[in-house]
Design a protein around this motif. Structure first.
Motif, PDB file in Angstrom:
ATOM      1  N   ASP A 140       0.857  -1.225   0.119  1.00 18.69           N
ATOM      2  CA  ASP A 140      -0.094  -0.139  -0.020  1.00 18.69           C
ATOM      3  C   ASP A 140       0.802   1.120   0.033  1.00 18.69           C
ATOM      4  O   ASP A 140       1.351   1.904   0.965  1.00 18.69           O
ATOM      5  CB  ASP A 140      -0.907   0.106   1.331  1.00 18.69           C
ATOM      6  CG  ASP A 140      -2.216   0.849   1.174  1.00 18.69           C
ATOM      7  OD1 ASP A 140      -2.220   1.716   0.033  1.00 18.69           O
ATOM      8  OD2 ASP A 140      -2.365   1.549   2.125  1.00 18.69           O
ATOM      9  N   GLY A 141       1.118   1.720  -1.254  1.00 19.05           N
ATOM     10  CA  GLY A 141       2.112   2.993  -1.435  1.00 19.05           C
ATOM     11  C   GLY A 141       2.991   2.595  -2.502  1.00 19.05           C
ATOM     12  O   GLY A 141       3.123   1.597  -3.230  1.00 19.05           O
ATOM     13  N   GLU A 142       3.458   3.847  -3.001  1.00 17.73           N
ATOM     14  CA  GLU A 142       4.132   4.068  -4.240  1.00 17.73           C
ATOM     15  C   GLU A 142       5.667   3.869  -3.760  1.00 17.73           C
ATOM     16  O   GLU A 142       6.023   4.594  -3.094  1.00 17.73           O
ATOM     17  CB  GLU A 142       3.956   5.059  -5.071  1.00 17.73           C
ATOM     18  CG  GLU A 142       2.327   5.071  -5.516  1.00 17.73           C
ATOM     19  CD  GLU A 142       2.060   6.166  -6.596  1.00 17.73           C
ATOM     20  OE1 GLU A 142       3.153   6.675  -6.975  1.00 17.73           O
ATOM     21  OE2 GLU A 142       1.049   6.469  -6.479  1.00 17.73           O
ATOM     22  N   ILE A 143       6.532   2.766  -4.408  1.00 15.45           N
ATOM     23  CA  ILE A 143       8.010   2.832  -3.855  1.00 15.45           C
ATOM     24  C   ILE A 143       8.633   2.145  -4.935  1.00 15.45           C
ATOM     25  O   ILE A 143       7.958   1.836  -6.186  1.00 15.45           O
ATOM     26  CB  ILE A 143       8.154   1.713  -2.532  1.00 15.45           C
ATOM     27  CG1 ILE A 143       7.582   0.311  -3.169  1.00 15.45           C
ATOM     28  CG2 ILE A 143       7.269   2.153  -1.392  1.00 15.45           C
ATOM     29  CD1 ILE A 143       8.042  -0.899  -2.189  1.00 15.45           C
ATOM     30  N   VAL A 144       9.906   2.109  -5.123  1.00 19.44           N
ATOM     31  CA  VAL A 144      10.730   1.799  -6.035  1.00 19.44           C
ATOM     32  C   VAL A 144      11.384   0.300  -5.528  1.00 19.44           C
ATOM     33  O   VAL A 144      11.607   0.202  -4.648  1.00 19.44           O
ATOM     34  CB  VAL A 144      11.974   2.647  -6.308  1.00 19.44           C
ATOM     35  CG1 VAL A 144      12.892   1.972  -7.307  1.00 19.44           C
ATOM     36  CG2 VAL A 144      11.489   4.024  -6.728  1.00 19.44           C
ATOM     37  N   LEU A 145      10.795  -0.486  -6.647  1.00 18.13           N
ATOM     38  CA  LEU A 145      11.164  -2.081  -6.132  1.00 18.13           C
ATOM     39  C   LEU A 145      12.446  -2.499  -6.917  1.00 18.13           C
ATOM     40  O   LEU A 145      12.683  -1.952  -8.035  1.00 18.13           O
ATOM     41  CB  LEU A 145      10.157  -2.703  -6.598  1.00 18.13           C
ATOM     42  CG  LEU A 145       8.858  -3.023  -5.876  1.00 18.13           C
ATOM     43  CD1 LEU A 145       7.557  -4.020  -6.354  1.00 18.13           C
ATOM     44  CD2 LEU A 145       8.977  -3.485  -4.327  1.00 18.13           C
TER      45      LEU A 145
END
Length: 112
Positions: free
Chosen positions: A53-58
């Motif tokens: 739940d959230g925008e991150i760089v994977l």
């Protein structure tokens, strides 16, 4: 059991059953996450799913190392904005460590 949908975030799907926990640990996720294990799958019988739940760089190299058959879904405003597969990386640096105490990577900490 019901897991709410996410409005903006990432869903890592089609993870081989039993590998979700290891993937979660190696990704080092520190935001709200739901891990679903042994979910029924028409294609593979059982699978794991991770909802972030959230925008991150994977780091997709880590995902590809754990399970090259996994898929990543980017969710925006409750809908799938994009979906892509991952592949086995050619090189993986500073993700896992050797358990052998005599390994050069254990003695020489500055080495990748």
């Amino acid at each position: 059991m019901k897991i709410e949908e996410i409005k903006n975030g990432i869903v890592i799907d089609h993870i081989t059953a039993g590998k979700g926990e290891e993937l979660y640990t190696l990704l080092g996720l520190e935001i709200p996450v739901a891990i679903m294990k042994n979910v029924n799958s028409k294609k593979s019988g059982k699978k794991d799913i991770i909802k972030i739940d959230g925008e991150i760089v994977l780091n997709t190299d880590i995902i590809g190392y754990i399970d090259p058959c996994a898929t990543v879904n980017i969710i925006k405003e409750g809908k799938t904005a994009s979906k892509y597969g991952v592949s086995l990386p050619k090189e993986l640096k500073n993700v896992i460590s050797c358990k052998n105490p005599r390994c050069i990577t254990s003695c020489e900490q500055e080495l990748d």
